[in-house]
Design a protein around this motif. Sequence first.
Motif: not given
Lengths: 178, 178
Positions: A61-62, A65, A115
Amino acid sequence: MTNFIGDTHGQWKITRLQAVIGEPLENASHVRTEENAVHKSNAGIWTLRGFASNIRYTEKNEKEQLLAVQEGLGRQQATCAALIPIRKNEIWWALAQDERRAIFEKQSHHTELGLKYLPAIARKLYHCRDIGEPFDFITRFEYAPQHADAFEELVQALRKTEEWKYVDREIDIRLIRV
Amino acid sequence: MTNFIGDTHGQWKITRLQAVIGEPLENASHVRTEENAVHKSNAGIWTLRGFASNIRYTEKNEKEQLLAVQEGLGRQQATCAALIPIRKNEIWWALAQDERRAIFEKQSHHTELGLKYLPAIARKLYHCRDIGEPFDFITRFEYAPQHADAFEELVQALRKTEEWKYVDREIDIRLIRV
């Protein structure tokens, strides 16, 4: 392999070369980069050498992103850069993968922090521990002058994390494109 | 860095040199090992080169189980050895850490499988993907002749795992001490 060569000339001018923790690095006025160099450059005043590799802690998921927002090095407007070589201590390297991952993200929010500053601050990680270099990692950051304060904020935040307690040598090299 | 040199002489005699999947390796009769070699050896018929590194998937409880029972290479009674270089495909390397870990242990029981054969079969992993070598990993196994069947069982079990579906080149080199 990538060689970052500290010298008296080069594409990037050094505006700061500071030992944050541990042994300093000899003064140089410029840095130039040699990509895909098979052998370590013995030119210049010093050479930091590393290789890009597969991701080591980032989860699916990271990763998604990051891929959605990040931009590469070499953008025209990114005339500011930083080269930050670090070494982590033996306690870090003796930890198991799940212990390192927990410190990296659950306690230190390393990916989450990075991020927050994307795409303004581009980042690339080079590994050097396994090739017998004095540092474990070199991170190169590139950003436009108007994001210099944001970069400062990111660097300070990283240095306050649990993960950074394992860093026993860090040099902060700031650059502007010639 | 460790160089495994395939040649016409050496401490270990090759009893089998078989391409399990992908491009084969040139025939040689012996293997000798050069530890801590800074440069790649250009001697011999071929040289496989890699470095030991920190653990990449092993978690704390598994690490403790391994440390409690494993023994090192170089035991007097371990006159049989295997050198198994493998390469994994691009799909594997594009996976995130949690995806690779899930395939490695939850689906393939890699550590659990190895543990079953400890301490009889000693094992050491060398990394080579990041230094531009043709293989990603070389694993060296050492065992006494009475454990040859157990070793065969371990190798066959590993090749049947989900993890091995990502292997696109594998050479199986079996050795006996001269």
